[in-house]
Scaffold this motif. Structure first.
Motif, PDB file in Angstrom:
ATOM      1  N   ARG A  15       0.846  -1.256   0.088  1.00 27.25           N
ATOM      2  CA  ARG A  15      -0.005   0.043  -0.022  1.00 27.25           C
ATOM      3  C   ARG A  15       0.846   1.287   0.030  1.00 27.25           C
ATOM      4  O   ARG A  15       0.603   2.452  -0.727  1.00 27.25           O
ATOM      5  N   THR A  16       2.152   1.239   0.780  1.00 27.10           N
ATOM      6  CA  THR A  16       2.913   2.392   0.898  1.00 27.10           C
ATOM      7  C   THR A  16       3.255   2.627  -0.500  1.00 27.10           C
ATOM      8  O   THR A  16       3.412   3.945  -1.243  1.00 27.10           O
ATOM      9  N   PHE A  17       4.123   1.519  -1.149  1.00 29.43           N
ATOM     10  CA  PHE A  17       4.218   1.784  -2.579  1.00 29.43           C
ATOM     11  C   PHE A  17       3.298   2.141  -3.570  1.00 29.43           C
ATOM     12  O   PHE A  17       3.547   3.066  -4.410  1.00 29.43           O
ATOM     13  N   GLY A  18       2.304   1.485  -3.384  1.00 29.14           N
ATOM     14  CA  GLY A  18       1.086   1.930  -4.124  1.00 29.14           C
ATOM     15  C   GLY A  18       0.753   3.121  -4.287  1.00 29.14           C
ATOM     16  O   GLY A  18       0.436   4.106  -5.238  1.00 29.14           O
ATOM     17  N   ILE A  19       0.505   3.897  -2.910  1.00 28.12           N
ATOM     18  CA  ILE A  19       0.053   5.284  -2.817  1.00 28.12           C
ATOM     19  C   ILE A  19       1.174   6.133  -3.296  1.00 28.12           C
ATOM     20  O   ILE A  19       0.989   7.178  -4.028  1.00 28.12           O
ATOM     21  N   GLY A  20       2.503   5.873  -2.911  1.00 28.88           N
ATOM     22  CA  GLY A  20       3.712   6.732  -3.500  1.00 28.88           C
ATOM     23  C   GLY A  20       3.742   6.896  -4.767  1.00 28.88           C
ATOM     24  O   GLY A  20       3.959   7.792  -5.327  1.00 28.88           O
ATOM     25  N   LEU A  21       3.341   5.459  -5.505  1.00 27.15           N
ATOM     26  CA  LEU A  21       3.607   5.683  -7.106  1.00 27.15           C
ATOM     27  C   LEU A  21       2.450   6.358  -7.656  1.00 27.15           C
ATOM     28  O   LEU A  21       2.585   7.004  -8.546  1.00 27.15           O
ATOM     29  N   ALA A  22       1.121   6.218  -7.161  1.00 26.99           N
ATOM     30  CA  ALA A  22       0.068   6.841  -7.444  1.00 26.99           C
ATOM     31  C   ALA A  22       0.390   8.361  -7.419  1.00 26.99           C
ATOM     32  O   ALA A  22       0.289   9.261  -8.354  1.00 26.99           O
ATOM     33  N   VAL A  23       0.584   8.950  -6.273  1.00 23.54           N
ATOM     34  CA  VAL A  23       0.816  10.166  -6.223  1.00 23.54           C
ATOM     35  C   VAL A  23       1.940  10.872  -7.087  1.00 23.54           C
ATOM     36  O   VAL A  23       1.826  12.067  -7.608  1.00 23.54           O
ATOM     37  N   THR A  24       2.860  10.154  -6.935  1.00 27.12           N
ATOM     38  CA  THR A  24       4.219  10.201  -8.103  1.00 27.12           C
ATOM     39  C   THR A  24       3.619  10.677  -9.471  1.00 27.12           C
ATOM     40  O   THR A  24       4.025  11.751 -10.255  1.00 27.12           O
ATOM     41  N   LEU A  25       2.784   9.647 -10.084  1.00 28.60           N
ATOM     42  CA  LEU A  25       2.319   9.741 -11.336  1.00 28.60           C
ATOM     43  C   LEU A  25       1.376  10.816 -11.457  1.00 28.60           C
ATOM     44  O   LEU A  25       1.521  11.522 -12.562  1.00 28.60           O
ATOM     45  N   ILE A  26       0.414  11.062 -10.580  1.00 26.77           N
ATOM     46  CA  ILE A  26      -0.427  12.375 -10.608  1.00 26.77           C
ATOM     47  C   ILE A  26       0.564  13.491 -10.437  1.00 26.77           C
ATOM     48  O   ILE A  26       0.113  14.453 -11.151  1.00 26.77           O
ATOM     49  N   THR A  27       1.147  13.653  -9.768  1.00 25.18           N
ATOM     50  CA  THR A  27       1.961  14.919  -9.744  1.00 25.18           C
ATOM     51  C   THR A  27       2.779  15.269 -10.988  1.00 25.18           C
ATOM     52  O   THR A  27       2.863  16.471 -11.341  1.00 25.18           O
ATOM     53  N   LEU A  28       3.116  14.213 -11.645  1.00 25.90           N
ATOM     54  CA  LEU A  28       3.992  14.230 -12.770  1.00 25.90           C
ATOM     55  C   LEU A  28       3.155  14.394 -13.860  1.00 25.90           C
ATOM     56  O   LEU A  28       3.384  15.684 -14.706  1.00 25.90           O
ATOM     57  N   VAL A  29       1.812  13.985 -14.003  1.00 26.09           N
ATOM     58  CA  VAL A  29       0.935  14.433 -15.020  1.00 26.09           C
ATOM     59  C   VAL A  29       0.434  15.800 -14.923  1.00 26.09           C
ATOM     60  O   VAL A  29       0.191  16.700 -15.867  1.00 26.09           O
ATOM     61  N   LEU A  30       0.145  16.293 -13.552  1.00 24.07           N
ATOM     62  CA  LEU A  30      -0.038  17.747 -13.451  1.00 24.07           C
ATOM     63  C   LEU A  30       1.054  18.633 -13.417  1.00 24.07           C
ATOM     64  O   LEU A  30       0.785  19.934 -13.907  1.00 24.07           O
ATOM     65  N   GLY A  31       2.059  18.041 -12.929  1.00 27.69           N
ATOM     66  CA  GLY A  31       3.143  19.377 -12.929  1.00 27.69           C
ATOM     67  C   GLY A  31       4.081  19.455 -14.021  1.00 27.69           C
ATOM     68  O   GLY A  31       4.419  20.588 -14.168  1.00 27.69           O
ATOM     69  N   TYR A  32       4.195  18.354 -14.884  1.00 26.29           N
ATOM     70  CA  TYR A  32       4.891  18.711 -16.167  1.00 26.29           C
ATOM     71  C   TYR A  32       4.445  19.609 -17.092  1.00 26.29           C
ATOM     72  O   TYR A  32       5.051  20.502 -17.479  1.00 26.29           O
ATOM     73  N   PRO A  33       3.080  19.369 -17.578  1.00 22.88           N
ATOM     74  CA  PRO A  33       2.240  20.617 -18.406  1.00 22.88           C
ATOM     75  C   PRO A  33       2.501  21.934 -17.826  1.00 22.88           C
ATOM     76  O   PRO A  33       2.937  23.084 -18.381  1.00 22.88           O
ATOM     77  N   LEU A  34       2.231  21.998 -16.458  1.00 22.85           N
ATOM     78  CA  LEU A  34       2.197  23.303 -15.819  1.00 22.85           C
ATOM     79  C   LEU A  34       3.450  23.514 -15.602  1.00 22.85           C
ATOM     80  O   LEU A  34       3.797  25.072 -15.747  1.00 22.85           O
ATOM     81  N   ALA A  35       4.707  22.983 -15.512  1.00 22.32           N
ATOM     82  CA  ALA A  35       6.045  23.562 -15.573  1.00 22.32           C
ATOM     83  C   ALA A  35       6.373  24.264 -16.893  1.00 22.32           C
ATOM     84  O   ALA A  35       6.799  25.234 -16.895  1.00 22.32           O
ATOM     85  N   TYR A  36       5.963  23.345 -18.070  1.00 23.75           N
ATOM     86  CA  TYR A  36       6.375  23.796 -19.404  1.00 23.75           C
ATOM     87  C   TYR A  36       5.317  25.089 -19.511  1.00 23.75           C
ATOM     88  O   TYR A  36       5.825  26.082 -20.244  1.00 23.75           O
ATOM     89  N   PHE A  37       4.214  25.001 -19.062  1.00 27.63           N
ATOM     90  CA  PHE A  37       3.232  26.288 -19.390  1.00 27.63           C
ATOM     91  C   PHE A  37       3.903  27.496 -18.598  1.00 27.63           C
ATOM     92  O   PHE A  37       4.024  28.668 -19.287  1.00 27.63           O
ATOM     93  N   ILE A  38       4.396  27.333 -17.496  1.00 29.94           N
ATOM     94  CA  ILE A  38       5.034  28.651 -16.671  1.00 29.94           C
ATOM     95  C   ILE A  38       6.232  29.125 -17.663  1.00 29.94           C
ATOM     96  O   ILE A  38       6.305  30.101 -17.613  1.00 29.94           O
ATOM     97  N   CYS A  39       6.976  28.066 -18.043  1.00 29.98           N
ATOM     98  CA  CYS A  39       8.171  28.577 -18.831  1.00 29.98           C
ATOM     99  C   CYS A  39       7.811  29.264 -19.949  1.00 29.98           C
ATOM    100  O   CYS A  39       8.585  30.211 -20.504  1.00 29.98           O
ATOM    101  N   GLN A  40       6.675  29.249 -20.540  1.00 32.29           N
ATOM    102  CA  GLN A  40       6.324  29.786 -21.780  1.00 32.29           C
ATOM    103  C   GLN A  40       5.994  31.311 -21.637  1.00 32.29           C
ATOM    104  O   GLN A  40       5.818  31.991 -22.254  1.00 32.29           O
ATOM    105  N   GLN A  41       5.720  31.605 -20.336  1.00 37.13           N
ATOM    106  CA  GLN A  41       5.302  32.984 -20.124  1.00 37.13           C
ATOM    107  C   GLN A  41       6.029  34.107 -19.850  1.00 37.13           C
ATOM    108  O   GLN A  41       7.373  33.752 -19.770  1.00 37.13           O
ATOM    109  N   SER A  42       5.932  35.181 -19.796  1.00 39.46           N
ATOM    110  CA  SER A  42       6.810  36.280 -19.626  1.00 39.46           C
ATOM    111  C   SER A  42       7.217  36.369 -18.125  1.00 39.46           C
ATOM    112  O   SER A  42       6.823  35.809 -17.180  1.00 39.46           O
ATOM    113  N   PRO A  43       8.411  36.780 -17.908  1.00 36.97           N
ATOM    114  CA  PRO A  43       9.024  36.771 -16.500  1.00 36.97           C
ATOM    115  C   PRO A  43       8.264  37.169 -15.152  1.00 36.97           C
ATOM    116  O   PRO A  43       8.289  36.582 -14.537  1.00 36.97           O
ATOM    117  N   GLY A  44       7.257  38.329 -15.490  1.00 33.96           N
ATOM    118  CA  GLY A  44       6.445  38.535 -14.783  1.00 33.96           C
ATOM    119  C   GLY A  44       5.527  37.679 -14.284  1.00 33.96           C
ATOM    120  O   GLY A  44       5.102  37.375 -13.423  1.00 33.96           O
TER     121      GLY A  44
END
Lengths: 271, 412
Positions: free
Chosen positions: B196-225
């Motif tokens: 369960r510990t591994f399962g929850i850890g893996l699920a959380v890691t994958l979800i944060t990647l799916v949410l975080g990767y596009p968001l990081a990319y999106f933020i990078c595309q914006q103006s510095p401000g």
């Protein structure tokens, strides 16, 4: 034909971009909403934690600030976090300054050792300290809690101060020495003013490490040393009322203020 | 390399005086590090070592069997113990009974063989009641005492070191003849907890990647401000304490909370969903806390990526999709690896969030550490679970440093 293909491509790109923007804004809102949502609930006139608010009042603030339990918890938290900061900051600062002057191999090994507390899960540290502290009478005492928090906080000071020292000009040390300044005076008059932003940030990190800790307090604090997060944890499991949202709001406020102070300290950094 | 190091390497070790001053400088440096080094060794490393030792020993039981410990250790384990050994056991039990500690021994003995609890309590009572107990009297007290297997259980309990707690964390135990076997199904909880510990850890890691990767990319595309403004949304929660954020989710997810109210108002659902005290609530709370940890390393790698490579790929005829996946994404992988591993490692140790947002079936390894310490008052078992958690964390940190340390990369 070619023109329609490329305009099709442009349209699909634009749709994709729009969807992407919606998705990312949704994720940003996901990050911020829960933190913001607790704040109005602390002003609710009724003992519920639901929207819409039944009315705005400060009654829960009055409850918290007249409750012996909460006031005692606030006092404990302030005592422990302040003591932790005062001990961890000089310990970490001197160590970071010393580390920079060691040979690279010694430095890597010693740094690894000093940063070890960052890598170990909080529950493991808490249990280890509980077992050890109960042998020497430090369990259920302020001293024990302060030592435990200091152990967890010093790595942050070492990391932050080391980062500032990376841009430190070491010829200044030799200049000061050649002008007849002893090591202590050099540190106080030359080094400290230059690395002050890093030291301040490190101290703020130390404070927040202690201020936010639940797990260590849960394991090794007695009823006398109940800190704010510890009291809040019990409240969350026993009875949930807006006074917990008051404490949560206060803790958010402290975090924001400390974050701003770190930001200001970095701005003032000469690097 | 720091300037000091460069200067030092430039200077030839010319005179003995310069050599001496270098040595003094290093000694001074060591003196500055020493206070924290000693502090860390005493208040962090030593407690961890004590805890590790605790996971394979049970000093309070060993201390209660001072006289019988030695004889039981040398006993051959086949025939019944000698009268002298039995007399030593009787003396220890009588002493334990007088200190009101017989129940402690009985409880731990029952963990090895459950049917021995009552016979041991009876023997301790008889031993402490005048006129005491003779070896023959002890053997006559209960049929179990005429079985060498019972004495093997007591001999195991009296040993200074034991592997039974570590075995138990893997749902293993020793049978009557000392072989390692699986525990009965109704006692097997740890492999499931580990999974369960591994399962929850893996699920959380994958979800944060799916949410975080596009968001990081999106933020990078914006103006510095705009980038700074968006990072504020990431950093404000990041700075807020884990407990406060978990409390916020408890309020937001409850039956009449923000999430249920909104979904009801939008007619997405007809009646409130049960979101608190569930696995999904736990994962949601953990994703919220871990998202910045996954996102920030990815974001900082993305900021260093020059746009010329994607442009070159496009000019060579790659479609935007191909250029993104085959040119851009591979360059971000170090950040992805660092962010995901960090999140996964931190997830392994979660205690607060599952304790508040999860139900009894959603608890992770850390919960069992607290449970054995506070509910079962079995420090050795708590230490054994803690040892497993520590070893897992260290293994993944080694992987992490391998991915993030530039010197490791050079040798790869």
């Amino acid at each position: 034909m070619n023109a329609t293909a490329s305009s099709n491509e442009a349209v699909s790109t634009r749709i994709f971009r729009a969807l992407m923007a919606v998705f990312c804004i949704a994720v940003l809102l996901f990050l911020i909403t829960p933190v913001i949502a607790v704040i109005p609930l602390s002003f609710n006139a009724e003992p519920y934690l639901t929207y819409p608010l039944a009315g705005v009042s400060l009654r829960w603030y009055a409850t918290v600030f007249t409750s012996d339990n909460w006031l005692h918890a606030l006092k404990s938290s302030l005592i422990v976090a302040t003591a932790t900061t005062l001990i961890a900051t000089p310990l970490g600062t001197f160590a970071a300054f010393g580390l920079m002057q060691l040979g690279s191999r010694t430095r890597r090994i010693v740094t690894g050792l000093l940063l070890l507390p960052l890598a170990v899960p909080a529950v493991v540290v808490a249990l280890a300290l509980y077992i050890s502290f109960s042998r020497v009478g430090l369990a259920n005492s302020y001293a024990g809690l302060i030592i435990a928090h200091t152990a967890l906080a010093t790595p942050f000071v070492v990391v932050t101060v080391s980062a500032t020292l990376a841009s430190f000009d070491y010829t200044l040390l030799r200049a000061a020495a050649s002008l007849g300044s002893g090591p202590i005076r050099t540190f106080r008059r030359v080094v400290l003013p230059l690395i002050r932003p890093g030291v301040i940030s490190g101290g703020l990190f130390a404070f927040i490490t202690s201020w936010d800790d639940v797990i260590i307090a849960l394991f090794i604090a007695g009823p006398q040393q109940r800190t704010l997060p510890r009291q809040m944890f019990s409240g969350l499991r026993e009875q949930l009322d807006p006074s917990i949202m008051v404490v949560a709001t206060l803790m958010i406020a402290v975090s924001v203020v400390l974050a701003l102070l770190v930001f200001v300290a970095k701005r003032k950094s000469p690097a | 390399m720091t300037q000091a190091a460069i200067i030092a390497s430039d200077m030839p070790p010319a005179s003995p005086a310069a050599d001496r001053s270098g040595r003094r400088k290093r000694r001074n440096a060591l003196l500055l590090v020493l206070p924290l080094l000693i502090f860390t060794l005493v208040s962090f490393v030593a407690p961890i070592v004590i805890m590790l030792a605790r996971g394979v020993s049970e000093p309070e039981i060993t201390r209660l069997l001072p006289l019988s410990r030695g004889p039981l250790a040398t006993w051959d384990g086949t025939a019944l113990p000698s009268d002298d050994t039995l007399a030593a056991v009787i003396a220890d039990l009588a002493a334990a009974q007088r200190q009101r500690q017989a129940a402690t021994i009985a409880k731990r003995l029952a963990a090895i063989r459950s049917d021995l609890r009552q016979p041991l309590l009876a023997a301790a009572r008889a031993a402490a009641t005048p006129p005491g107990l003779t070896p023959e009297g002890l053997l006559a007290l209960d049929t179990v005492w005429r079985d060498p297997a019972s004495w093997r259980a007591l001999a195991e309990l009296a040993q200074p070191f034991t592997d039974r707690y570590l075995l138990q964390t893997l749902d293993l135990t020793r049978n009557a003849s000392g072989e390692i076997v699986s525990v009965p199904d109704n006692q097997a909880i740890f492999l499931a907890a580990l999974g369960r510990t591994f399962g929850i850890g893996l699920a959380v890691t994958l979800i944060t990647l799916v949410l975080g990767y596009p968001l990081a990319y999106f933020i990078c595309q914006q103006s510095p401000g705009l980038q700074r403004f968006m990072l504020l949304f990431v950093l404000l929660p990041f700075w807020t304490s884990v407990l406060v954020r978990t409390a916020a989710w408890l309020v937001v997810l409850q039956t009449n909370g923000l999430v249920n109210d909104t979904l009801m108002a939008l007619h997405v659902i007809g009646e409130p969903l049960k979101l608190v005290y569930t696995r999904s609530g736990t994962i949601l709370g953990m994703v919220h806390i871990q998202l910045p940890f996954t996102l920030l390393p990815i974001y900082s790698v993305m900021q260093t990526i020059s746009p010329v490579y994607v442009r070159a790929a496009r000019s060579l005829g790659a479609t935007p999709t191909a250029a993104f996946w085959r040119v851009y994404v591979p360059q971000t992988l170090p950040g992805v690896a660092a962010g995901c591993l960090l999140t996964f490692i931190l997830c392994l140790g979660y205690y607060i969030t599952p304790a508040i947002l999860g139900g009894p079936a959603d608890q992770m390894l850390s919960y069992y550490v607290a449970y054995y310490l506070n509910n079962e008052i079995n420090w050795s078992m708590a230490a054994a679970v803690s040892t497993v958690l520590l070893v897992l964390t260290i293994l993944f940190y080694i992987a992490y440093s391998w991915f993030t340390d530039p010197t490791a990369k050079a040798t790869r």
